[in-house]
Design a protein around this motif. Sequence first.
Motif, PDB file in Angstrom:
ATOM      1  N   PRO A   1     -19.753   7.059  -7.672  1.00  0.00           N
ATOM      2  CA  PRO A   1     -19.974   7.380  -9.097  1.00  0.00           C
ATOM      3  C   PRO A   1     -20.467   6.200  -9.923  1.00  0.00           C
ATOM      4  CG  PRO A   1     -17.623   7.217  -8.608  1.00  0.00           C
ATOM      5  CD  PRO A   1     -18.337   7.143  -7.291  1.00  0.00           C
ATOM      6  N   TYR A   2     -20.443   4.989  -9.368  1.00  0.00           N
ATOM      7  CA  TYR A   2     -21.020   3.856 -10.090  1.00  0.00           C
ATOM      8  C   TYR A   2     -22.550   3.940 -10.110  1.00  0.00           C
ATOM      9  CZ  TYR A   2     -16.592   1.323 -10.445  1.00  0.00           C
ATOM     10  OH  TYR A   2     -15.306   0.940 -10.760  1.00  0.00           O
ATOM     11  N   ILE A   3     -23.118   4.834  -9.277  1.00  0.00           N
ATOM     12  CA  ILE A   3     -24.559   5.034  -9.254  1.00  0.00           C
ATOM     13  C   ILE A   3     -24.932   6.318  -9.978  1.00  0.00           C
ATOM     14  CG2 ILE A   3     -26.601   5.211  -7.782  1.00  0.00           C
ATOM     15  CD1 ILE A   3     -25.043   2.514  -7.724  1.00  0.00           C
ATOM     16  N   MET A   4     -24.276   7.403  -9.633  1.00  0.00           N
ATOM     17  CA  MET A   4     -24.467   8.666 -10.358  1.00  0.00           C
ATOM     18  C   MET A   4     -23.148   9.406 -10.390  1.00  0.00           C
ATOM     19  SD  MET A   4     -26.547  11.073  -7.634  1.00  0.00           S
ATOM     20  CE  MET A   4     -27.843   9.868  -7.351  1.00  0.00           C
ATOM     21  N   ILE A   5     -22.946  10.169 -11.447  1.00  0.00           N
ATOM     22  CA  ILE A   5     -21.662  10.822 -11.632  1.00  0.00           C
ATOM     23  C   ILE A   5     -21.863  12.256 -12.102  1.00  0.00           C
ATOM     24  CG2 ILE A   5     -21.493   9.860 -13.967  1.00  0.00           C
ATOM     25  CD1 ILE A   5     -18.480   9.848 -13.673  1.00  0.00           C
ATOM     26  N   CYS A   6     -21.148  13.163 -11.466  1.00  0.00           N
ATOM     27  CA  CYS A   6     -21.197  14.577 -11.843  1.00  0.00           C
ATOM     28  C   CYS A   6     -19.865  14.923 -12.506  1.00  0.00           C
ATOM     29  CB  CYS A   6     -21.429  15.454 -10.604  1.00  0.00           C
ATOM     30  SG  CYS A   6     -21.640  17.205 -10.979  1.00  0.00           S
ATOM     31  N   ALA A   7     -19.703  14.491 -13.737  1.00  0.00           N
ATOM     32  CA  ALA A   7     -18.448  14.689 -14.477  1.00  0.00           C
ATOM     33  C   ALA A   7     -18.682  14.340 -15.937  1.00  0.00           C
ATOM     34  CB  ALA A   7     -17.337  13.804 -13.903  1.00  0.00           C
ATOM     35  N   PRO A   8     -17.909  14.934 -16.849  1.00  0.00           N
ATOM     36  CA  PRO A   8     -18.059  14.590 -18.270  1.00  0.00           C
ATOM     37  C   PRO A   8     -17.586  13.166 -18.520  1.00  0.00           C
ATOM     38  CG  PRO A   8     -16.156  16.026 -17.936  1.00  0.00           C
ATOM     39  CD  PRO A   8     -16.881  15.970 -16.631  1.00  0.00           C
ATOM     40  N   ARG A   9     -18.259  12.448 -19.433  1.00  0.00           N
ATOM     41  CA  ARG A   9     -17.893  11.060 -19.695  1.00  0.00           C
ATOM     42  C   ARG A   9     -17.741  10.787 -21.192  1.00  0.00           C
ATOM     43  NH1 ARG A   9     -21.205   7.109 -18.701  1.00  0.00           N
ATOM     44  NH2 ARG A   9     -19.512   5.644 -18.682  1.00  0.00           N
ATOM     45  N   LYS A  10     -17.393  11.812 -21.977  1.00  0.00           N
ATOM     46  CA  LYS A  10     -17.216  11.609 -23.404  1.00  0.00           C
ATOM     47  C   LYS A  10     -15.845  11.020 -23.685  1.00  0.00           C
ATOM     48  CE  LYS A  10     -17.627  13.938 -27.860  1.00  0.00           C
ATOM     49  NZ  LYS A  10     -17.869  15.219 -28.537  1.00  0.00           N
ATOM     50  N   ASN A  11     -15.810   9.817 -24.204  1.00  0.00           N
ATOM     51  CA  ASN A  11     -14.584   9.081 -24.568  1.00  0.00           C
ATOM     52  C   ASN A  11     -13.789   8.592 -23.360  1.00  0.00           C
ATOM     53  OD1 ASN A  11     -15.115   9.521 -27.305  1.00  0.00           O
ATOM     54  ND2 ASN A  11     -14.020  11.468 -27.293  1.00  0.00           N
ATOM     55  N   GLU A  12     -13.794   9.342 -22.263  1.00  0.00           N
ATOM     56  CA  GLU A  12     -13.056   8.904 -21.080  1.00  0.00           C
ATOM     57  C   GLU A  12     -13.738   9.467 -19.840  1.00  0.00           C
ATOM     58  OE1 GLU A  12      -9.262  10.743 -20.377  1.00  0.00           O
ATOM     59  OE2 GLU A  12      -9.657  12.256 -21.908  1.00  0.00           O
ATOM     60  N   VAL A  13     -13.474   8.831 -18.701  1.00  0.00           N
ATOM     61  CA  VAL A  13     -14.053   9.292 -17.447  1.00  0.00           C
ATOM     62  C   VAL A  13     -13.184  10.403 -16.876  1.00  0.00           C
ATOM     63  CG1 VAL A  13     -14.786   8.632 -15.138  1.00  0.00           C
ATOM     64  CG2 VAL A  13     -14.960   6.990 -17.004  1.00  0.00           C
ATOM     65  N   LYS A  14     -13.696  11.632 -16.910  1.00  0.00           N
ATOM     66  CA  LYS A  14     -12.933  12.751 -16.378  1.00  0.00           C
ATOM     67  C   LYS A  14     -13.348  13.011 -14.938  1.00  0.00           C
ATOM     68  CE  LYS A  14     -12.207  14.857 -20.894  1.00  0.00           C
ATOM     69  NZ  LYS A  14     -12.375  16.053 -21.741  1.00  0.00           N
TER      70      LYS A  14
ATOM     71  N   HIS B   1     -13.134  -0.491  -5.621  1.00  0.00           N
ATOM     72  CA  HIS B   1     -13.475  -1.873  -5.257  1.00  0.00           C
ATOM     73  C   HIS B   1     -14.840  -1.974  -4.575  1.00  0.00           C
ATOM     74  CE1 HIS B   1      -9.385  -2.868  -6.358  1.00  0.00           C
ATOM     75  NE2 HIS B   1      -8.936  -1.954  -5.525  1.00  0.00           N
ATOM     76  N   SER B   2     -15.653  -0.927  -4.700  1.00  0.00           N
ATOM     77  CA  SER B   2     -16.951  -0.921  -4.025  1.00  0.00           C
ATOM     78  C   SER B   2     -17.981  -1.762  -4.771  1.00  0.00           C
ATOM     79  CB  SER B   2     -17.469   0.515  -3.901  1.00  0.00           C
ATOM     80  OG  SER B   2     -17.730   1.059  -5.187  1.00  0.00           O
ATOM     81  N   LEU B   3     -19.020  -2.154  -4.032  1.00  0.00           N
ATOM     82  CA  LEU B   3     -20.181  -2.872  -4.578  1.00  0.00           C
ATOM     83  C   LEU B   3     -19.793  -4.156  -5.317  1.00  0.00           C
ATOM     84  CD1 LEU B   3     -22.225   0.209  -5.870  1.00  0.00           C
ATOM     85  CD2 LEU B   3     -22.564  -1.067  -3.743  1.00  0.00           C
TER      86      LEU B   3
ATOM     87  N   VAL C   1     -24.428 -11.114  -7.342  1.00  0.00           N
ATOM     88  CA  VAL C   1     -24.682 -10.414  -8.603  1.00  0.00           C
ATOM     89  C   VAL C   1     -23.588  -9.340  -8.776  1.00  0.00           C
ATOM     90  CG1 VAL C   1     -27.155 -10.825  -8.656  1.00  0.00           C
ATOM     91  CG2 VAL C   1     -26.265  -8.823  -7.444  1.00  0.00           C
ATOM     92  N   ASN C   2     -23.349  -8.992 -10.020  1.00  0.00           N
ATOM     93  CA  ASN C   2     -22.306  -8.006 -10.332  1.00  0.00           C
ATOM     94  C   ASN C   2     -22.901  -6.767 -10.966  1.00  0.00           C
ATOM     95  OD1 ASN C   2     -20.119  -9.756  -9.524  1.00  0.00           O
ATOM     96  ND2 ASN C   2     -20.390 -10.846 -11.452  1.00  0.00           N
ATOM     97  N   LEU C   3     -22.285  -5.630 -10.701  1.00  0.00           N
ATOM     98  CA  LEU C   3     -22.708  -4.406 -11.362  1.00  0.00           C
ATOM     99  C   LEU C   3     -22.504  -4.560 -12.872  1.00  0.00           C
ATOM    100  CD1 LEU C   3     -21.318  -1.374  -9.295  1.00  0.00           C
ATOM    101  CD2 LEU C   3     -23.677  -2.181  -9.431  1.00  0.00           C
TER     102      LEU C   3
END
Length: 227
Positions: free
Chosen positions: A183-196, A207-209, A220-222
């Motif tokens: 999900p650090y690349i693409m995410i299929c979830a609502p992200r309004k105000n909080e990560v659902k 701890h990926s990438l 380099v860092n994401l």
Amino acid sequence: MKKRNFRIDFTEAEKKARLRDFEKDSETRFKTEELKKSLLEQLKELTGEDHFVGTSKDPFAGEPFNQTMHRNLDLLNQINYLTQAEESFLFKIQAYLEFKSNVIICREDKFKKKRKNVIEDDFELPKAATVSDIAEIIGKSRKNTSIIMNSLKEKEILLNPEGAGQVTENGRSVSPRTWIVNPYIMICAPRKNEVKLDKLTMRLFQHSLKKLKDQNGKKVNLPVRFF
């Protein structure tokens, strides 16, 4: 010292301005609701029937979509992290991500129409797509699909944790595996105000990438980490 005071004054002024805007919006919403109520009462007096205020349907309401982490993807582009084959795979597979889990699921389950009058406990778990299913979805051979997916697994873009039990695949019994997109690349979830997003998915990629390097071997860092 004067510069610091100016910053503090500016921040306080900004807070007060936002508060005024919020109060105006609240007052406007209240007046709008009162007007609706008054008009509906007048209609009922004239017709003797109850009426309701409706709004036009959002054409995007209920339509599944993904969100790409632009700055993270930009970094991967800068360091040439993905091959063209891997980029093509991710572009094609994003239409089949399960909502809130980022699991790649079978096409028929992704676009299955919801049945009407479904009992709350009547739940059917969408089928996680196998390598063979995914190969058919993206129009490639199973061998080439497996090579690309294993490469993305090594690069921490995909994960395939092994499940319990046994399933039959290509005439043999194997342990079920679920393929999940980072999900650090693409995410299929609502992200309004909080990560659902599903908590297990977040734990798997938390701890990926973290060992990315550019072409010169410099770490380099994401740019964006939201869990």
